[in-house]
Scaffold this motif. Structure first.
Motif, PDB file in Angstrom:
ATOM      1  N   ARG A  24     -11.241  13.829  11.988  1.00  0.00           N
ATOM      2  CA  ARG A  24     -12.760  13.974  11.499  1.00  0.00           C
ATOM      3  C   ARG A  24     -13.913  14.003  12.368  1.00  0.00           C
ATOM      4  O   ARG A  24     -14.975  13.880  12.045  1.00  0.00           O
ATOM      5  N   ASN A  25     -13.265  13.979  13.730  1.00  0.00           N
ATOM      6  CA  ASN A  25     -14.420  13.678  14.757  1.00  0.00           C
ATOM      7  C   ASN A  25     -14.505  15.147  15.465  1.00  0.00           C
ATOM      8  O   ASN A  25     -15.104  14.900  16.797  1.00  0.00           O
ATOM      9  N   VAL A  26     -14.229  16.352  15.005  1.00  0.00           N
ATOM     10  CA  VAL A  26     -14.637  17.619  15.737  1.00  0.00           C
ATOM     11  C   VAL A  26     -15.081  18.562  14.556  1.00  0.00           C
ATOM     12  O   VAL A  26     -14.679  18.428  13.545  1.00  0.00           O
ATOM     13  N   ALA A  27     -15.936  19.429  15.148  1.00  0.00           N
ATOM     14  CA  ALA A  27     -16.709  20.546  14.425  1.00  0.00           C
ATOM     15  C   ALA A  27     -16.734  21.613  15.033  1.00  0.00           C
ATOM     16  O   ALA A  27     -16.761  21.797  16.376  1.00  0.00           O
ATOM     17  N   ALA A  28     -16.264  22.663  14.453  1.00  0.00           N
ATOM     18  CA  ALA A  28     -16.639  24.102  14.839  1.00  0.00           C
ATOM     19  C   ALA A  28     -18.107  24.497  14.770  1.00  0.00           C
ATOM     20  O   ALA A  28     -18.617  24.320  13.641  1.00  0.00           O
ATOM     21  N   VAL A  29     -18.481  25.139  15.901  1.00  0.00           N
ATOM     22  CA  VAL A  29     -19.647  25.285  16.041  1.00  0.00           C
ATOM     23  C   VAL A  29     -19.944  26.754  16.589  1.00  0.00           C
ATOM     24  O   VAL A  29     -19.236  27.288  17.266  1.00  0.00           O
ATOM     25  N   ILE A  30     -21.301  27.488  16.256  1.00  0.00           N
ATOM     26  CA  ILE A  30     -21.562  28.942  16.858  1.00  0.00           C
ATOM     27  C   ILE A  30     -22.883  28.382  18.012  1.00  0.00           C
ATOM     28  O   ILE A  30     -23.668  27.683  17.498  1.00  0.00           O
ATOM     29  N   VAL A  31     -22.626  28.710  19.096  1.00  0.00           N
ATOM     30  CA  VAL A  31     -23.886  28.411  20.059  1.00  0.00           C
ATOM     31  C   VAL A  31     -24.443  29.638  20.582  1.00  0.00           C
ATOM     32  O   VAL A  31     -23.688  30.601  20.730  1.00  0.00           O
ATOM     33  N   THR A  32     -25.566  29.617  20.485  1.00  0.00           N
ATOM     34  CA  THR A  32     -26.456  30.701  20.627  1.00  0.00           C
ATOM     35  C   THR A  32     -27.765  30.229  21.865  1.00  0.00           C
ATOM     36  O   THR A  32     -27.939  29.124  21.690  1.00  0.00           O
ATOM     37  N   ALA A  33     -27.806  31.296  22.475  1.00  0.00           N
ATOM     38  CA  ALA A  33     -29.055  30.899  23.441  1.00  0.00           C
ATOM     39  C   ALA A  33     -29.518  32.328  24.086  1.00  0.00           C
ATOM     40  O   ALA A  33     -29.143  33.467  23.785  1.00  0.00           O
ATOM     41  N   ASN A  34     -30.968  32.261  24.703  1.00  0.00           N
ATOM     42  CA  ASN A  34     -31.688  33.372  25.178  1.00  0.00           C
ATOM     43  C   ASN A  34     -31.581  33.331  26.760  1.00  0.00           C
ATOM     44  O   ASN A  34     -32.022  32.288  27.059  1.00  0.00           O
ATOM     45  N   MET A  35     -31.195  34.136  27.088  1.00  0.00           N
ATOM     46  CA  MET A  35     -31.041  34.390  28.593  1.00  0.00           C
ATOM     47  C   MET A  35     -32.470  35.197  29.105  1.00  0.00           C
ATOM     48  O   MET A  35     -32.882  36.188  28.839  1.00  0.00           O
ATOM     49  N   PRO A  36     -33.266  34.250  29.701  1.00  0.00           N
ATOM     50  CA  PRO A  36     -34.618  34.772  30.151  1.00  0.00           C
ATOM     51  C   PRO A  36     -34.501  35.879  31.244  1.00  0.00           C
ATOM     52  O   PRO A  36     -33.379  36.183  32.092  1.00  0.00           O
ATOM     53  N   PRO A  37     -35.589  36.907  31.319  1.00  0.00           N
ATOM     54  CA  PRO A  37     -35.298  37.959  32.232  1.00  0.00           C
ATOM     55  C   PRO A  37     -35.428  37.477  33.740  1.00  0.00           C
ATOM     56  O   PRO A  37     -35.819  36.372  34.131  1.00  0.00           O
ATOM     57  N   PHE A  38     -34.793  38.152  34.703  1.00  0.00           N
ATOM     58  CA  PHE A  38     -34.790  37.833  35.989  1.00  0.00           C
ATOM     59  C   PHE A  38     -34.033  36.501  36.523  1.00  0.00           C
ATOM     60  O   PHE A  38     -34.235  36.002  37.636  1.00  0.00           O
ATOM     61  N   VAL A  39     -33.301  35.892  35.660  1.00  0.00           N
ATOM     62  CA  VAL A  39     -32.658  34.626  35.685  1.00  0.00           C
ATOM     63  C   VAL A  39     -31.595  35.020  36.933  1.00  0.00           C
ATOM     64  O   VAL A  39     -30.907  35.928  36.522  1.00  0.00           O
ATOM     65  N   GLN A  40     -31.196  34.073  37.616  1.00  0.00           N
ATOM     66  CA  GLN A  40     -30.179  34.395  38.598  1.00  0.00           C
ATOM     67  C   GLN A  40     -28.797  33.279  38.443  1.00  0.00           C
ATOM     68  O   GLN A  40     -29.363  32.249  37.510  1.00  0.00           O
ATOM     69  N   SER A  41     -27.754  33.555  39.107  1.00  0.00           N
ATOM     70  CA  SER A  41     -26.646  32.572  38.779  1.00  0.00           C
ATOM     71  C   SER A  41     -27.045  31.274  39.337  1.00  0.00           C
ATOM     72  O   SER A  41     -27.582  30.992  40.577  1.00  0.00           O
ATOM     73  N   GLY A  42     -26.732  30.287  38.570  1.00  0.00           N
ATOM     74  CA  GLY A  42     -26.774  28.777  38.916  1.00  0.00           C
ATOM     75  C   GLY A  42     -28.011  28.153  37.889  1.00  0.00           C
ATOM     76  O   GLY A  42     -28.038  27.069  38.024  1.00  0.00           O
ATOM     77  N   ALA A  43     -28.956  28.947  37.335  1.00  0.00           N
ATOM     78  CA  ALA A  43     -29.872  28.461  36.506  1.00  0.00           C
ATOM     79  C   ALA A  43     -29.499  27.931  35.244  1.00  0.00           C
ATOM     80  O   ALA A  43     -28.151  28.459  34.949  1.00  0.00           O
ATOM     81  N   ARG A  44     -30.078  27.110  34.796  1.00  0.00           N
ATOM     82  CA  ARG A  44     -29.823  26.354  33.392  1.00  0.00           C
ATOM     83  C   ARG A  44     -30.851  26.885  32.336  1.00  0.00           C
ATOM     84  O   ARG A  44     -31.972  27.200  32.528  1.00  0.00           O
ATOM     85  N   ILE A  45     -30.121  26.982  31.085  1.00  0.00           N
ATOM     86  CA  ILE A  45     -30.899  27.579  29.882  1.00  0.00           C
ATOM     87  C   ILE A  45     -30.765  26.388  28.778  1.00  0.00           C
ATOM     88  O   ILE A  45     -29.504  25.931  28.779  1.00  0.00           O
ATOM     89  N   ASP A  46     -31.465  26.411  27.812  1.00  0.00           N
ATOM     90  CA  ASP A  46     -31.055  25.498  26.692  1.00  0.00           C
ATOM     91  C   ASP A  46     -30.403  26.502  25.496  1.00  0.00           C
ATOM     92  O   ASP A  46     -30.255  27.624  25.511  1.00  0.00           O
ATOM     93  N   VAL A  47     -29.169  25.690  24.827  1.00  0.00           N
ATOM     94  CA  VAL A  47     -28.544  26.355  23.866  1.00  0.00           C
ATOM     95  C   VAL A  47     -28.868  25.664  22.433  1.00  0.00           C
ATOM     96  O   VAL A  47     -29.163  24.541  22.610  1.00  0.00           O
ATOM     97  N   THR A  48     -28.665  26.273  21.477  1.00  0.00           N
ATOM     98  CA  THR A  48     -28.522  25.864  20.059  1.00  0.00           C
ATOM     99  C   THR A  48     -27.360  25.840  19.479  1.00  0.00           C
ATOM    100  O   THR A  48     -26.480  26.823  19.592  1.00  0.00           O
ATOM    101  N   VAL A  49     -26.874  24.587  18.863  1.00  0.00           N
ATOM    102  CA  VAL A  49     -25.572  24.578  18.281  1.00  0.00           C
ATOM    103  C   VAL A  49     -25.462  24.361  16.753  1.00  0.00           C
ATOM    104  O   VAL A  49     -26.403  23.515  16.343  1.00  0.00           O
ATOM    105  N   SER A  50     -24.870  25.122  16.003  1.00  0.00           N
ATOM    106  CA  SER A  50     -24.947  25.125  14.669  1.00  0.00           C
ATOM    107  C   SER A  50     -23.556  25.076  13.879  1.00  0.00           C
ATOM    108  O   SER A  50     -22.471  25.804  14.353  1.00  0.00           O
ATOM    109  N   SER A  51     -23.302  24.140  13.166  1.00  0.00           N
ATOM    110  CA  SER A  51     -22.024  24.012  12.508  1.00  0.00           C
ATOM    111  C   SER A  51     -21.513  25.155  11.813  1.00  0.00           C
ATOM    112  O   SER A  51     -22.300  25.848  11.048  1.00  0.00           O
ATOM    113  N   MET A  52     -20.067  25.391  11.877  1.00  0.00           N
ATOM    114  CA  MET A  52     -19.622  26.634  11.226  1.00  0.00           C
ATOM    115  C   MET A  52     -18.645  26.104   9.942  1.00  0.00           C
ATOM    116  O   MET A  52     -18.653  26.945   9.094  1.00  0.00           O
ATOM    117  N   GLY A  53     -18.279  25.071   9.923  1.00  0.00           N
ATOM    118  CA  GLY A  53     -17.438  24.430   8.883  1.00  0.00           C
ATOM    119  C   GLY A  53     -18.259  23.723   7.971  1.00  0.00           C
ATOM    120  O   GLY A  53     -19.347  23.851   7.797  1.00  0.00           O
TER     121      GLY A  53
END
Length: 412
Positions: free
Chosen positions: A129-158
């Motif tokens: 009972r220590n694992v949960a399936a989640v949907i991960v969403t994020a917004n990719m900003p304009p003009f962002v290049q490879s290697g940059a970091r962005i925040d993500v939102t995690v929401s439980s699916m089960g």
């Protein structure tokens, strides 16, 4: 033949999901280069010239309400975010994960992950009972290049009860075109909590949803053509014709002094088109005009949220002189049946006689004259009535129905 084939391929490509920042135009040019150099245009030159018109002189609009910079009230059309989504697992939960019997997809995901790591799971049965399936969403900003970091939102699916203390494992994030643009991983931060015992349970916030700050690394950048653009398009966050005209006038006044020409023209209540002058990059040109101060307008609007009792009244809201009667009407009906006994030695029988008492109470009834030539007078008049937020909501709706509210009433 080549022309017809290029047209067919361009039509097929237009049906595919694409991203922002000019990716569709680049695809069209690539197809044109392969098929003979024919480029399909969206508008003919005459139509484009009619759509882009620069006023010969500034407007005579009255001053606006609030001084603001252009970049605070508008944004570039080509500089928008792209949405990413992915499916992953959060591990390390303290017994608050999915019950694998009710969430079979979680068990399937665990098996697939272990097999990818080279661990055989055939014939085994996982009941953790220590694992949960989640949907991960994020917004990719304009003009962002490879290697940059962005925040993500995690929401439980089960049916997990909390994601607190969990860690998101490597999750690919895809865009509308099906390509992977980022990979997310890291500890999940949850603001809510869930505590329960044998006879009581307390939940605060949303413990089944959280964020991973800087949890995704950009693996692929969106092909952008901002530096090659000769025409920029600004879009107002709040559409307003007056604000659009003032932005065009401010840009034209600056470019006429700086470059000797007027380059901006309002297209509608939301859109302003700008021709980039020669001998300057698009980024440098927009950096010069985005800090210009203009006078913005806001519509007269009242926003009501009946669920929370929140009322937001704009500065331009006006109310015509009206008389209002508001109070709480209480009708109380009391039933007190009486038992009636017959006279001694009579042939009567015992009966029940109904007794009803009706009382009407109207303690807070009052009549007040409400007039709102400005926001402060309007708020003071509502406070004099001494009503609660739900009463103010009913009063504002009644004033709107009577035609005395000179504003747009938005009920959420």
């Amino acid at each position: 033949m080549k022309r017809a084939l290029a047209l067919a391929l361009a039509a097929m490509m237009s049906l595919q999901p694409v991203l922002a920042d000019g990716l569709a135009d680049k695809q069209k040019r690539a197809i044109a280069a392969e098929k003979g150099g024919f480029v399909e245009t969206d508008y003919d030159p005459a139509a484009t010239a009619r759509m882009f018109e620069v006023a010969p002189a500034p407007s005579n609009l009255p001053p606006g309400q609030i001084a603001a910079r252009i970049k605070d009230v508008a944004q570039l059309q080509s500089a928008r975010d792209n949405q990413l989504v992915g499916y992953g697992l959060v591990i390390g939960l303290a017994g608050s994960g999915d019950s694998l019997r009710n969430s079979p997809f979680t068990e399937q995901s665990i098996r697939a992950m272990l097999e990818n790591l080279g661990i055989a799971t055939e014939g085994g049965s996982a009941r953790a009972r220590n694992v949960a399936a989640v949907i991960v969403t994020a917004n990719m900003p304009p003009f962002v290049q490879s290697g940059a970091r962005i925040d993500v939102t995690v929401s439980s699916m089960g049916d997990a009860t909390s994601l607190a203390g969990g860690t998101l494992i490597m999750t690919p994030l895809k865009a509308a075109d099906g390509e992977i643009y980022a990979v997310g991983q890291g500890p999940v931060i949850v603001s809510g909590f869930n505590a329960q015992g044998q006879a009581e349970q307390v939940t605060q916030g949303v413990p089944t949803s959280g964020r991973v700050p800087n949890g995704a690394i950009i693996e692929r950048s969106v092909a952008a053509e901002f530096g090659d653009q000769t025409e920029l398009t600004l879009q107002l966050r709040n559409p307003d014709f007056s604000t659009a005209v003032r932005i065009a006038d401010a840009i034209n006044a600056y470019t006429r002094q700086r470059f000797g020409q007027r380059v901006a023209g309002e297209r509608d209540a939301r859109t302003i088109s700008i021709r980039k002058p020669k001998n300057i990059s698009a980024a440098r040109f927009y950096a010069e005009i985005e800090n210009l101060v203009i006078q913005s307008d806001t519509p007269a609007r009242v926003v009501i949220d009946e669920r929370t009792g929140t009322i937001v009244i704009g500065n331009q809201v006006r109310i015509s002189r009206v008389a209002i009667s508001h109070g709480t009407l209480t009708v109380r009906i009391t039933e007190a049946p009486r038992v009636v006994q017959p006279e001694p030695f009579s042939k009567g029988v015992t009966a029940v006689e109904p007794d009803t008492a009706i009382g009407i109470f109207h303690p807070d009834a009052r009549i007040a004259v409400l007039d709102g030539p400005d926001l402060q007078t309007l708020v003071s008049g509502l406070n004099r009535l001494g009503v609660k937020p739900d009463g103010v909501i009913a009063i504002l709706q009644g004033i709107k129905t009577a035609g005395a509210l000179q504003a747009d009433l938005v009920v959420q």
